[in-house]
Design an enzyme around this catalytic site. Sequence first.
Site, short mmCIF file in Angstrom:
data_model
loop_
_atom_site.label_atom_id
_atom_site.label_comp_id
_atom_site.label_asym_id
_atom_site.label_seq_id
_atom_site.Cartn_x
_atom_site.Cartn_y
_atom_site.Cartn_z
N HIS A 46 -53.61 16.52 102.59
CA HIS A 46 -52.44 15.39 102.18
C HIS A 46 -51.05 15.96 101.17
O HIS A 46 -50.28 15.88 101.73
CB HIS A 46 -52.67 15.07 101.37
CG HIS A 46 -52.22 13.44 100.80
ND1 HIS A 46 -50.63 13.30 100.84
CD2 HIS A 46 -52.46 11.68 100.74
CE1 HIS A 46 -50.07 11.71 101.10
NE2 HIS A 46 -51.46 11.07 101.02
N ASP B 258 -50.95 8.31 121.50
CA ASP B 258 -50.35 8.39 122.75
C ASP B 258 -50.64 9.54 123.11
O ASP B 258 -49.53 10.01 123.71
CB ASP B 258 -49.89 7.43 123.17
CG ASP B 258 -49.99 7.65 125.00
OD1 ASP B 258 -51.03 8.08 125.46
OD2 ASP B 258 -49.64 6.23 125.69
#
Length: 479
Positions: free
Chosen positions: A186, A408
């Site tokens: 993070h 994707d």
Amino acid sequence: MASSSSPSSSSSVQELHFPPLNIPITTSRPVHVSPAGPIPAEFGHSLYLSNLDDIIGARVFTPTVYFYRSDFFNPDDEKPVVRTLREALAAVLVPYYPLSGRLREAMNGKLEVFFGPEQGALMVEAYSEMALAELGDLTVPNPAWAPLIYVFPDEEPYKVLDMPLLIAQVTVFSCGGFSLGLRLCHCICDGLGAMQFLGSWAATAKSGTLIAKPDPVWDREVFRPRDPPAVKFPHVEFMKIDDESSLTMSLWQEKPVQRCYRVSREFQARLKAVAQFSDRFTCTTFDAMAAHIWRSWVRALDVKPLDYRLRLTFSVNARQKLKEAPLRDGFYGNVVCLACATSSVDELVNGRLSDTARLVREARIDVSEEYLRSTIDYVEVDRPRRLEFGGKLTITQWTRFPIYETADFGWGRPVYAGPIDLTPTPQVCVLLPEGEAEPSGRTVICICLPEFATGKFTELLCSGVGDRLPSAGGGAEGV
């Protein structure tokens, strides 16, 4: 066994169940993935991290998993999934070269990215004799999926120093489907920054050539603290609060369990109507949902004493609030502020939903450019060394991340994309989008509770106890 949905007092809220699983996997030796070409960082070079990157809550890895069925695989494609992902990662690590470095502490314990002998991301190849269908409903996050995300043997919790900043595990199942388990530090990026990186990696894998649009921008120096620092807000979100309540004891005495609920668009709209507190201000869906979850959580835990002060924290994206010094397109660092609403237990459990929603809204709109700068200066003056849990629930909103569209890699949208297990940090609630190609507006709530409080929380969440939800054609009542 597939998950099922329990009927509730509101058909618009369904509790989702996930099966207990044991996922046997065989893993290969981890492989370091280095940038596929030259990068503008030599041995011994370091990069500045802002105080927003180095805030105590960012010193974690965010674990996520993505499932892909074999439906979209080309049988004539001889290139294995793992090789495709590894080569695309190596290519995208050129423009995103900071992810190939490591974190170290510099002056006063501040973190920086360092380029030394140990460089590159980490990729692990795994295989399971199970088929994806045996995992049950892949749309409901299940803590039993933990083996699909790589963790070093004997790894210390919250360790980020000298660790690969991106750790990927590709698990191929017997049916031909696979999962991609990621741990992304993070400190390098917030949620939107992670989506930017993931989108570049996926587009590169899909096309076979490097695609990085927009071009990634580091520019962490734009968030340097002022000289001298000017802390203009109390920043209650970071304060250590003596925990004289029953809250922490209830949550940590016994291992909490994860519960998930699917909430319809109609229920959220009705809840928003109840929470609308003034004709002058608009209550957002998040304001209403956060208020309702917070109250239900505290009521279910039966927190005492009633005069104890509680905190609700949540991240606010501050990008659009930067008017004096707007960020360049492609910036993928942390640009979030931790907003904080406070309330006594009594005001929360016995007050109106509209009152709680107002507190959430005020905390949200109080995050301004000056608040962001004050946060940076606060961390500079008093760098917090540990996470403070006293009286706190943190709600993390993932519903605005295009996580399904972004991921994707050439094999279609993932069946599921998101976190798996909240129990290591039981004072966190995550709001997730559903994965359908056609958006339904439904939200999945994931939250942790001790077993004794789960039934009460489910009842409160589903019914809106304490406020009367309006009928489909009526106005808000009981507020």
